[in-house]
Motif scaffolding. Structure first.
Motif, PDB file in Angstrom:
ATOM      1  N   ASP A  77      10.865  -5.913   2.362  1.00  0.00           N
ATOM      2  CA  ASP A  77      10.544  -6.242   3.749  1.00  0.00           C
ATOM      3  C   ASP A  77       9.068  -6.069   4.067  1.00  0.00           C
ATOM      4  O   ASP A  77       8.593  -6.546   5.102  1.00  0.00           O
ATOM      5  CB  ASP A  77      11.361  -5.359   4.702  1.00  0.00           C
ATOM      6  CG  ASP A  77      12.851  -5.557   4.529  1.00  0.00           C
ATOM      7  OD1 ASP A  77      13.301  -6.719   4.559  1.00  0.00           O
ATOM      8  OD2 ASP A  77      13.568  -4.551   4.346  1.00  0.00           O
ATOM      9  N   GLY A  78       8.356  -5.361   3.207  1.00  0.00           N
ATOM     10  CA  GLY A  78       6.931  -5.141   3.433  1.00  0.00           C
ATOM     11  C   GLY A  78       6.317  -4.361   2.287  1.00  0.00           C
ATOM     12  O   GLY A  78       7.019  -3.927   1.353  1.00  0.00           O
ATOM     13  N   PHE A  79       4.999  -4.160   2.381  1.00  0.00           N
ATOM     14  CA  PHE A  79       4.249  -3.566   1.282  1.00  0.00           C
ATOM     15  C   PHE A  79       3.199  -2.600   1.829  1.00  0.00           C
ATOM     16  O   PHE A  79       2.548  -2.884   2.842  1.00  0.00           O
ATOM     17  CB  PHE A  79       3.560  -4.664   0.456  1.00  0.00           C
ATOM     18  CG  PHE A  79       4.524  -5.710  -0.025  1.00  0.00           C
ATOM     19  CD1 PHE A  79       5.127  -5.592  -1.265  1.00  0.00           C
ATOM     20  CD2 PHE A  79       4.866  -6.791   0.785  1.00  0.00           C
ATOM     21  CE1 PHE A  79       6.052  -6.538  -1.699  1.00  0.00           C
ATOM     22  CE2 PHE A  79       5.783  -7.733   0.361  1.00  0.00           C
ATOM     23  CZ  PHE A  79       6.387  -7.612  -0.883  1.00  0.00           C
ATOM     24  N   VAL A  80       3.053  -1.463   1.153  1.00  0.00           N
ATOM     25  CA  VAL A  80       2.003  -0.504   1.465  1.00  0.00           C
ATOM     26  C   VAL A  80       1.176  -0.292   0.200  1.00  0.00           C
ATOM     27  O   VAL A  80       1.730   0.013  -0.867  1.00  0.00           O
ATOM     28  CB  VAL A  80       2.575   0.841   1.956  1.00  0.00           C
ATOM     29  CG1 VAL A  80       1.479   1.915   2.000  1.00  0.00           C
ATOM     30  CG2 VAL A  80       3.202   0.680   3.332  1.00  0.00           C
ATOM     31  N   VAL A  81      -0.127  -0.487   0.311  1.00  0.00           N
ATOM     32  CA  VAL A  81      -1.042  -0.322  -0.823  1.00  0.00           C
ATOM     33  C   VAL A  81      -1.895   0.909  -0.578  1.00  0.00           C
ATOM     34  O   VAL A  81      -2.618   0.985   0.420  1.00  0.00           O
ATOM     35  CB  VAL A  81      -1.954  -1.552  -0.989  1.00  0.00           C
ATOM     36  CG1 VAL A  81      -2.909  -1.356  -2.169  1.00  0.00           C
ATOM     37  CG2 VAL A  81      -1.135  -2.826  -1.154  1.00  0.00           C
ATOM     38  N   THR A  82      -1.800   1.900  -1.468  1.00  0.00           N
ATOM     39  CA  THR A  82      -2.696   3.056  -1.386  1.00  0.00           C
ATOM     40  C   THR A  82      -3.918   2.773  -2.242  1.00  0.00           C
ATOM     41  O   THR A  82      -3.799   2.317  -3.382  1.00  0.00           O
ATOM     42  CB  THR A  82      -1.993   4.348  -1.838  1.00  0.00           C
ATOM     43  OG1 THR A  82      -1.491   4.193  -3.175  1.00  0.00           O
ATOM     44  CG2 THR A  82      -0.857   4.697  -0.891  1.00  0.00           C
ATOM     45  N   HIS A  83      -5.092   3.070  -1.692  1.00  0.00           N
ATOM     46  CA  HIS A  83      -6.330   2.532  -2.265  1.00  0.00           C
ATOM     47  C   HIS A  83      -7.490   3.473  -1.960  1.00  0.00           C
ATOM     48  O   HIS A  83      -7.510   4.141  -0.920  1.00  0.00           O
ATOM     49  CB  HIS A  83      -6.596   1.171  -1.615  1.00  0.00           C
ATOM     50  CG  HIS A  83      -7.586   0.296  -2.314  1.00  0.00           C
ATOM     51  ND1 HIS A  83      -8.938   0.543  -2.321  1.00  0.00           N
ATOM     52  CD2 HIS A  83      -7.411  -0.862  -3.011  1.00  0.00           C
ATOM     53  CE1 HIS A  83      -9.552  -0.415  -2.993  1.00  0.00           C
ATOM     54  NE2 HIS A  83      -8.637  -1.283  -3.429  1.00  0.00           N
ATOM     55  N   GLY A  84      -8.478   3.523  -2.833  1.00  0.00           N
ATOM     56  CA  GLY A  84      -9.705   4.252  -2.539  1.00  0.00           C
ATOM     57  C   GLY A  84     -10.442   3.638  -1.369  1.00  0.00           C
ATOM     58  O   GLY A  84     -10.430   2.408  -1.191  1.00  0.00           O
ATOM     59  N   THR A  85     -11.076   4.466  -0.559  1.00  0.00           N
ATOM     60  CA  THR A  85     -11.706   3.945   0.657  1.00  0.00           C
ATOM     61  C   THR A  85     -13.031   3.232   0.403  1.00  0.00           C
ATOM     62  O   THR A  85     -13.453   2.408   1.219  1.00  0.00           O
ATOM     63  CB  THR A  85     -11.944   5.066   1.686  1.00  0.00           C
ATOM     64  OG1 THR A  85     -12.780   6.082   1.110  1.00  0.00           O
ATOM     65  CG2 THR A  85     -10.624   5.687   2.133  1.00  0.00           C
ATOM     66  N   ASP A  86     -13.705   3.518  -0.701  1.00  0.00           N
ATOM     67  CA  ASP A  86     -15.036   2.950  -0.898  1.00  0.00           C
ATOM     68  C   ASP A  86     -15.027   1.433  -0.945  1.00  0.00           C
ATOM     69  O   ASP A  86     -15.946   0.781  -0.433  1.00  0.00           O
ATOM     70  CB  ASP A  86     -15.677   3.510  -2.175  1.00  0.00           C
ATOM     71  CG  ASP A  86     -16.193   4.928  -1.986  1.00  0.00           C
ATOM     72  OD1 ASP A  86     -16.213   5.396  -0.825  1.00  0.00           O
ATOM     73  OD2 ASP A  86     -16.571   5.569  -2.982  1.00  0.00           O
ATOM     74  N   THR A  87     -14.027   0.842  -1.561  1.00  0.00           N
ATOM     75  CA  THR A  87     -13.970  -0.626  -1.628  1.00  0.00           C
ATOM     76  C   THR A  87     -12.679  -1.166  -1.026  1.00  0.00           C
ATOM     77  O   THR A  87     -12.296  -2.302  -1.295  1.00  0.00           O
ATOM     78  CB  THR A  87     -14.113  -1.138  -3.080  1.00  0.00           C
ATOM     79  OG1 THR A  87     -13.012  -0.654  -3.876  1.00  0.00           O
ATOM     80  CG2 THR A  87     -15.434  -0.689  -3.687  1.00  0.00           C
ATOM     81  N   LEU A  88     -12.033  -0.363  -0.199  1.00  0.00           N
ATOM     82  CA  LEU A  88     -10.799  -0.816   0.441  1.00  0.00           C
ATOM     83  C   LEU A  88     -11.024  -2.091   1.248  1.00  0.00           C
ATOM     84  O   LEU A  88     -10.177  -2.990   1.255  1.00  0.00           O
ATOM     85  CB  LEU A  88     -10.241   0.294   1.337  1.00  0.00           C
ATOM     86  CG  LEU A  88      -8.898   0.042   2.031  1.00  0.00           C
ATOM     87  CD1 LEU A  88      -8.123   1.348   2.180  1.00  0.00           C
ATOM     88  CD2 LEU A  88      -9.064  -0.606   3.410  1.00  0.00           C
TER      89      LEU A  88
END
Length: 303
Positions: A77-88
């Protein structure tokens, strides 16, 4: 309950201290174990396509994230991407342009301080809020950080260390999440047809910032690139002393795009004579786009 796919890619949110400084090491499953409250919001399945510092991310890595989402698009139903903030912001913009006409949410989040490593960490709130927004009725790509919901093509990191680091540039906030976790959407994206995936991008772009005394010979080096973005001053334009070398670059077949070093506002090549001369020689205005959004749009061949 909604079924959400969590795509974990590393970044500060997943970091632990090592003898060489912070380095990402936690998996998506380990992040979820630290926040059992997420189980009350939705059902989550985890993919771990990457575990890297976002500084190390290139177009291939961003497309790996996009491909993971697209291949699983019909299953969740949806997606959550965890990511570094520097190049988010770069990943957010590229996902916005390669995942078109989405009728489901793709939410990026991260943290300025690691999960569980600091009592003042922003990681727990940001991750919880990301899942809340993913289950809220939002559709399309957005970043959720410090209670702000920012459309994917307007995300800009404004501070290197503060937890309140991100702003929506060139557009109002898409919504907010208060400290109690209540989601308030101020923009409902319009659906524009069937979802589709742009599976080929061209990362061969160079970005150059003008300084008042830039050596003109630098443009000889830029001729090897098919696309060049020049960050100019104010509303945009080419200094008179650089016009011949820029024109030579354009005539060699390189596409030259002009934008502004200003965070807010727009590039307007009609306002001043220097801008009109630049446009007459073939330079392309990037208008209201942020530099990050322009890079993604050019990579996808939109402009």
């Amino acid at each position: 309950m909604k079924h959400i796919l969590m795509v974990a890619t590393g970044g500060t949110i997943a970091c632990r201290q090592t003898g060489r400084g912070l380095a990402p090491s936690l998996t998506g499953e380990e992040l979820l174990e630290m926040l059992p409250e997420i189980g009350k919001i939705c059902k989550v399945v985890v993919e771990n396509p990457l575990t890297i510092d976002s500084t190390d991310m290139c177009a291939e890595d961003r497309m790996k994230i996009a491909t993971c989402i697209w291949q699983n698009y019909d299953r969740y139903d949806g997606f959550v991407v965890t990511h570094g903030t520097d190049t988010l912001s770069y990943t957010s913009a590229l996902l916005y342009h390669v995942l078109r006409n989405l009728n489901k949410p793709v939410i990026l989040t991260g943290a300025q301080k690691p999960m569980g490593g600091d009592p003042d960490s922003d990681a727990e709130r940001n991750l919880l809020d990301a899942f809340r927004v993913a289950c809220s009725g939002w559709t399309g790509v957005a970043a959720v950080l410090h209670g702000r919901i920012i459309r994917g093509n307007h995300v800009v990191k404004m501070h290197s260390t503060a937890v309140d680091a991100f702003r929506s540039v060139g557009a109002p906030l898409a919504g907010t999440v208060d400290e109690e976790g209540n989601v308030r959407l101020s923009i409902v994206p319009l659906l524009g047809g069937e979802p589709y995936f742009v599976d080929q991008v061209d990362p061969h772009i160079v970005l150059m910032k003008l300084v008042p005394d830039l050596d003109p010979s630098i443009f000889d080096f830029l001729a090897r690139y098919p696309k060049v973005i020049i960050e100019g001053f104010g509303s945009g334009g080419i200094p008179q002393r650089l016009e011949k070398v820029v024109q030579k670059l354009i005539m060699s077949g390189t596409k030259v795009y002009l934008t502004s070093q200003c965070i807010e506002g727009e590039t307007n090549l009609h306002k001043y004579e220097v801008g009109r001369r630049a446009e007459a020689m073939g330079a392309i205005s990037l208008g209201h786009r942020t530099t990050v959004d322009a890079v993604a749009a050019i990579m996808c061949g939109e402009i």
